[in-house]
Design a protein around this motif. Structure first.
Motif, mmCIF file in Angstrom:
data_model
loop_
_atom_site.group_PDB
_atom_site.id
_atom_site.type_symbol
_atom_site.label_atom_id
_atom_site.label_comp_id
_atom_site.label_asym_id
_atom_site.label_seq_id
_atom_site.Cartn_x
_atom_site.Cartn_y
_atom_site.Cartn_z
ATOM 1 N N ALA A 5 -6.443 93.907 32.769
ATOM 2 C CA ALA A 5 -6.464 92.537 31.925
ATOM 3 C C ALA A 5 -7.415 92.719 30.888
ATOM 4 O O ALA A 5 -7.076 92.550 29.679
ATOM 5 C CB ALA A 5 -7.077 91.365 32.785
ATOM 6 N N ILE A 6 -8.568 93.533 31.141
ATOM 7 C CA ILE A 6 -9.655 93.810 30.081
ATOM 8 C C ILE A 6 -9.028 94.832 28.942
ATOM 9 O O ILE A 6 -9.299 94.389 27.879
ATOM 10 C CB ILE A 6 -10.765 94.136 30.589
ATOM 11 N N GLU A 7 -8.529 95.463 29.475
ATOM 12 C CA GLU A 7 -7.940 96.441 28.619
ATOM 13 C C GLU A 7 -6.905 96.045 27.682
ATOM 14 O O GLU A 7 -6.940 96.245 26.324
ATOM 15 C CB GLU A 7 -7.446 97.802 29.388
ATOM 16 N N LEU A 8 -5.916 95.448 28.012
ATOM 17 C CA LEU A 8 -4.864 94.621 27.243
ATOM 18 C C LEU A 8 -5.511 93.608 26.429
ATOM 19 O O LEU A 8 -5.019 93.815 25.164
ATOM 20 C CB LEU A 8 -3.851 93.881 28.125
ATOM 21 N N ALA A 15 -5.652 95.295 17.736
ATOM 22 C CA ALA A 15 -4.503 95.605 16.803
ATOM 23 C C ALA A 15 -4.393 94.217 15.991
ATOM 24 O O ALA A 15 -3.633 94.543 14.829
ATOM 25 C CB ALA A 15 -3.122 95.257 17.991
ATOM 26 N N ARG A 16 -4.969 93.189 16.313
ATOM 27 C CA ARG A 16 -4.830 91.970 15.445
ATOM 28 C C ARG A 16 -6.003 92.001 14.521
ATOM 29 O O ARG A 16 -6.167 91.210 13.659
ATOM 30 C CB ARG A 16 -4.875 90.672 16.429
ATOM 31 N N GLY A 17 -6.897 92.847 14.894
ATOM 32 C CA GLY A 17 -8.161 92.609 14.016
ATOM 33 C C GLY A 17 -8.938 91.552 14.165
ATOM 34 O O GLY A 17 -9.385 90.988 13.328
#
Length: 194
Positions: A5-8, A15-17
């Motif tokens: 969960a944390i890594e994702l 990725a979204r900044g």
């Protein structure tokens, strides 16, 4: 489905900044949803030939189970665009059709769905205060309303009747145990359910 969960979550933010994004609820099979999906798979008569709404659909697990068991149509509602993308990918991977959309339906009654399914929606007070009236309106217009809940604090149990209970494996990063007992509930008709 994600395993970490944390890594994702960190990857999505990167990725979204953006920092402070909501957790990727769509990337996990939450215990309430697993319970409802299991119940639907075990009781296809609940959804077979009927229109189904998978509310707060997450990854689409519940709606996919309904489609697999012969629902005439399945609509999955989510407020997260990533969830809608996950639902589309997961439905295609399972060879079923689920119409997913980014929409907040909680001011309505879920029409025209004959069956309203929701997994794990009573996790916080403010959400419970929005979900319960929606579910009551759906029930009042004649829909069957089924909810899965792994013992969250804000499920008003007095308004529901238990249908089944399952031991569901959960992700350690998200829950406080390796297994959660998840009860599948039906919103009762009449004074206690309306």
């Amino acid at each position: 489905m994600a395993e970490d969960a944390i890594e994702l979550w960190e990857t999505t933010e990167s990725a979204r900044g953006e920092e402070g994004m909501p957790p990727p609820f769509w990337a996990f099979a939450w215990a309430g949803g697993v319970g409802v999906a299991r119940y639907v798979l075990d009781h296809p008569e609940l959804v077979a030939g009927r229109t189904v709404l998978d509310l707060a659909a997450g990854s689409g697990l519940v709606g996919i189970a309904a489609a697999l068991r012969g629902a005439r149509s399945v609509r999955a509602a989510e407020i997260d665009a990533y969830a809608v993308a996950a639902i589309e990918v997961n439905a295609a991977a399972n060879g079923v059709e689920v119409t997913a959309a980014v929409e907040d339906l909680l001011d309505g009654d879920g029409a025209p769905a004959e069956v309203v399914l929701a997994g794990d929606v009573f996790y916080e007070r403010t959400m419970a205060a929005r979900f319960l009236p929606f579910l009551q309106r759906a029930r009042a217009r004649g829909a069957v309303v089924i909810v899965g809940d792994p013992g969250r604090a804000y499920l008003p149990r007095e308004r529901f009747r238990p249908l089944a209970a399952y031991e569901v494996p959960v992700i350690a990063d998200l829950e406080d145990a390796a297994l959660k007992t998840t009860t599948v509930w039906e919103l009762a008709p009449g004074p206690s359910g309306s």
